[in-house]
Enzyme design. Structure first.
Site, PDB file in Angstrom:
ATOM      1  N   GLU B 213     117.622  31.976  23.483  1.00  0.00           N
ATOM      2  CA  GLU B 213     117.059  32.876  24.453  1.00  0.00           C
ATOM      3  C   GLU B 213     116.676  34.157  23.892  1.00  0.00           C
ATOM      4  O   GLU B 213     117.415  34.779  23.174  1.00  0.00           O
ATOM      5  CB  GLU B 213     117.496  33.035  25.880  1.00  0.00           C
ATOM      6  CG  GLU B 213     116.818  33.673  26.988  1.00  0.00           C
ATOM      7  CD  GLU B 213     117.673  33.785  28.297  1.00  0.00           C
ATOM      8  OE1 GLU B 213     117.529  32.614  28.873  1.00  0.00           O
ATOM      9  OE2 GLU B 213     118.457  34.648  28.384  1.00  0.00           O
ATOM     10  N   HIS B 332     133.860  29.431  23.979  1.00  0.00           N
ATOM     11  CA  HIS B 332     134.207  29.259  25.531  1.00  0.00           C
ATOM     12  C   HIS B 332     134.532  27.818  25.613  1.00  0.00           C
ATOM     13  O   HIS B 332     135.057  27.669  26.736  1.00  0.00           O
ATOM     14  CB  HIS B 332     133.037  29.601  26.209  1.00  0.00           C
ATOM     15  CG  HIS B 332     131.876  29.073  26.345  1.00  0.00           C
ATOM     16  ND1 HIS B 332     130.483  29.727  26.339  1.00  0.00           N
ATOM     17  CD2 HIS B 332     131.536  27.834  26.462  1.00  0.00           C
ATOM     18  CE1 HIS B 332     129.569  28.702  26.179  1.00  0.00           C
ATOM     19  NE2 HIS B 332     130.112  27.611  26.319  1.00  0.00           N
ATOM     20  N   PRO B 381     125.803  34.327  29.906  1.00  0.00           N
ATOM     21  CA  PRO B 381     124.327  33.951  30.159  1.00  0.00           C
ATOM     22  C   PRO B 381     124.421  33.380  31.348  1.00  0.00           C
ATOM     23  O   PRO B 381     125.043  32.668  32.286  1.00  0.00           O
ATOM     24  CB  PRO B 381     124.070  32.710  29.028  1.00  0.00           C
ATOM     25  CG  PRO B 381     125.482  32.758  28.298  1.00  0.00           C
ATOM     26  CD  PRO B 381     126.596  33.336  29.232  1.00  0.00           C
ATOM     27  N   HIS B 407     132.075  32.082  31.551  1.00  0.00           N
ATOM     28  CA  HIS B 407     131.384  31.929  30.403  1.00  0.00           C
ATOM     29  C   HIS B 407     129.787  31.957  30.771  1.00  0.00           C
ATOM     30  O   HIS B 407     129.061  31.681  29.728  1.00  0.00           O
ATOM     31  CB  HIS B 407     131.706  30.724  29.801  1.00  0.00           C
ATOM     32  CG  HIS B 407     131.329  29.323  30.349  1.00  0.00           C
ATOM     33  ND1 HIS B 407     131.574  29.161  31.621  1.00  0.00           N
ATOM     34  CD2 HIS B 407     130.799  28.440  29.680  1.00  0.00           C
ATOM     35  CE1 HIS B 407     130.995  27.633  31.971  1.00  0.00           C
ATOM     36  NE2 HIS B 407     130.575  27.089  30.601  1.00  0.00           N
ATOM     37  N   GLY B 410     127.636  28.979  35.589  1.00  0.00           N
ATOM     38  CA  GLY B 410     128.341  27.629  36.264  1.00  0.00           C
ATOM     39  C   GLY B 410     127.218  26.829  37.023  1.00  0.00           C
ATOM     40  O   GLY B 410     126.544  27.395  37.897  1.00  0.00           O
TER      41      GLY B 410
END
Lengths: 139, 484
Positions: B213, B332, B381, B407, B410
């Site tokens: 990204e 992660h 992110p 992380h 979700g």
């Protein structure tokens, strides 16, 4: 019981429920379902076959080993499994053929990239009408 | 053992950010703590997250509580977003389920020496240049073909191998967790099947929720920390999310299968077969640790090659003096041997982070020198089309969560349910309305990764910050994305 399968929802991943008149039939349907996951609905074709022989500590382990074999063939050899004809002997050993074709990056682009077959929620259920299995995939 | 059942009476809210799960089952060796606001907790009860937190508490040698981060959702065995530490010097176990199949799935943030506004009409060109260099999507290979000898070196040396081959620069390794390689790596325990799966995948993105990204730095919250990281408002950044590809997936598969028997042999009775484990002191435990660390090294090498591709793409589009610098790289999905204070004394723990990120505070010796005064960078992110956050770890995180935070946003909705509600045209239109350019490996994948499938990243970050586990540094706004 005739054979069949359906895909199950899971928050981040996918599950397979399949059934058949016996364990071999149910596992063969699980392979068909797996082919749909890997390539997309209706995208896979039967062009070739490969012999398969597997063992497992129990029937759940056999289910995991079978789908993992199909995943390995895809990732390491570029061969997509879309079906199977299987039998399990009295000692629990699986033999048969896997049916499929070379993976096509265009025709099979809508498939999922499956990381692995999980041991979570594994089910092999024997009933009066046949066998039903469930397995979840890490996508 | 049958799967656990968790009655509502087993849980109670401790404060605005924390819910406690009592160790009501005899097999639970400690409580569970979910870091979840009122808005986030219901979903954890509705799917199997809360039950899985309790299941993880059954791991032999558990130290403290079974933890869940605010982005936690149902996984297999461990919830995604789960953290659990075991006694590495005693009878504590290591469990591949506590790491996940995508060993060292992680993120790295790069910052450019250009403002995002400089891209303008060349945004699509940069996206196309990256898409041409970084293989994405399903299927096998497309990446760097590794000889057996090179594979051995990658497994042992991780990102350092890639830099030595010319795919990096000075300063990259310092800005990687563990210097881009875990010293516990033992390639001997990585199977031939795993090597075959990974042999042509180095430098590839994969599929699912993996992405590259491009972002604009939208807001600075902590000027000092942002300056240390080289982030300034309007700056151009790139976030890379991927892991160890088929190699790591196969390693986890191999060792979970091997540990099925070991779990029984050591007399462990666990509520989920995906929690298969062995004592760290056992041959099986050491074998998995070695293989897991080697796979983690493969992932760091993978993200290093992708970084090289991004640098080439940036130079192609914006000129040879345009450059991406690595801010930091984090795992992660990993289990790390770490020393932590427990009850007033230092203990060696095996900290499993499954969909959770390390977040060490300022002053910690493992934080690179350039960030030691501000704390370890953490990247959260959001979903495709929503903001991402840069945070730093805090001393409170070290105390409460072994230095761990969430992380990502979700997942909130299954892939199947998301496809029923949306189609690719709608998703693309929504992204276009925000002027976000997209390249996707498949339309199905694009739909499944729509923002509607994810939790609210702002709420997730509000929870970790509110609980004192991290501090905000910057918010990043997406301007272009490549999805696998």
């Amino acid at each position: 019981m005739t054979g069949g399968f359906r895909l199950l929802s899971h928050t981040a991943d996918l599950g397979i429920e399949s059934w058949g008149p016996d364990l071999g039939g149910a596992l063969a349907q699980a392979v068909r379902a797996f082919g749909v996951v890997l390539a997309g609905e209706g995208a896979g074709r039967v062009a070739e076959e490969r012999r398969v022989g597997l063992t497992g500590d129990d029937e759940e382990a056999l289910l995991v080993a079978l789908l993992q074999e199909a995943l390995y063939l895809l990732e390491a050899e570029g061969w997509l499994t879309v079906g199977a004809a299987l039998s399990i002997d009295d000692a629990g050993a699986l033999t048969g053929v896997l049916l499929g074709e070379p993976f096509d990056e265009v025709r099979h682009a809508e498939g999922h990239a499956v990381k692995a077959v999980t041991w979570h929620g594994l089910l092999v259920e024997h009933g009066a009408k046949g066998v039903r299995v469930e397995v979840f995939l890490d996508v | 053992m049958k799967p656990l059942h968790l009655p509502p009476s087993a849980t109670h809210r401790l404060d605005r950010w924390r819910v406690r799960i009592e160790p009501i089952h005899e097999a639970m060796r400690g409580p569970g703590i979910a870091f979840a606001s009122d808005r986030l907790w219901p979903a954890m009860q509705a799917d199997e997250t809360a039950t899985q937190i309790a299941a993880v508490a059954c791991l032999p040698g558990l130290v403290g509580a079974s933890l869940a981060m605010p982005d936690a959702h149902q996984g297999y065995g461990f919830p995604i977003g789960g953290v659990a530490a075991t006694d590495a010097a005693g009878e504590g176990v290591i469990s591949p389920g506590g790491v996940g199949f995508d060993i060292n799935c992680g993120v790295r943030l790069l910052v450019a020496n250009r403002a995002a506004g400089k891209l303008k009409r060349r945004k699509e060109a940069l996206l196309a240049a990256i898409f041409a260099r970084v293989p994405v999507g399903v299927g096998h290979g497309g990446g760097l073909e590794l000889s057996a000898r090179d594979m051995e070196a990658v497994l042992a040396r991780g990102a350092a191998w890639a830099v030595a081959q010319g795919y990096g620069e000075d300063g990259d390794l310092e800005c990687c967790e563990a210097g881009g390689a875990m010293r516990e790596a033992d390639p001997e325990h990585v199977s031939e099947r795993a090597r075959a799966r990974g042999a042509s995948q180095l430098g590839t993105l994969g599929s699912g929720n993996h992405f590259v990204e491009l972002q604009a730095v939208d807001q600075i919250f902590d000027a000092t920390a942002a300056a240390a990281m080289g982030l300034e408002e309007g700056g151009l950044t790139a976030l890379v999310h991927t892991g160890s590809r088929g190699l790591g997936h196969q390693v986890c598969t191999d060792h979970v299968a091997a540990l099925q028997q070991a779990t029984k042999r050591y007399g462990f009775d666990l509520p989920d077969r995906q929690l298969a484990c062995a004592p760290l002191s056992s041959p099986e435990g050491r074998a998995y640790l070695g293989a897991m660390a080697a796979s983690a090294n493969f992932a760091w090498a993978n993200r290093q090659l992708i970084t090289h591709a991004l640098r080439q793409a940036l130079a192609e589009v914006l000129g040879d003096d345009a450059h991406f610098r690595l801010v930091y790289d984090l795992a992660h999905n990993v289990a790390k041997l770490e020393r932590h204070q427990v009850g007033g004394r230092e203990r060696l723990l095996c900290v499993h982070r499954k969909g959770a990120t390390r977040a060490f505070p300022a002053g910690h010796p493992e934080v690179p020198e350039r960030y030691r005064a501000v704390g370890q960078p953490v990247f959260i992110p959001g979903s495709m089309g929503t903001a991402s956050y840069v945070l730093v770890g805090t001393p409170e995180a070290l105390t409460e969560t072994w230095g761990s935070v969430c992380h990502g946003a979700g997942r909130a909705r299954s892939r199947t349910a998301t496809r029923k509600r949306l189609d690719a045209r709608q998703v693309l239109a929504a992204l276009a309305a925000k002027d976000i350019a997209v390249q996707a490996g498949s339309q199905r994948g694009l739909v499944e990764e729509a923002p509607e499938a994810y939790k609210d990243v702002d709420e997730v970050v509000e929870t970790v910050v509110g609980a004192g586990l991290a501090r905000r540094v910057a918010r990043l706004r997406p301007i272009a994305v490549i999805k696998g």
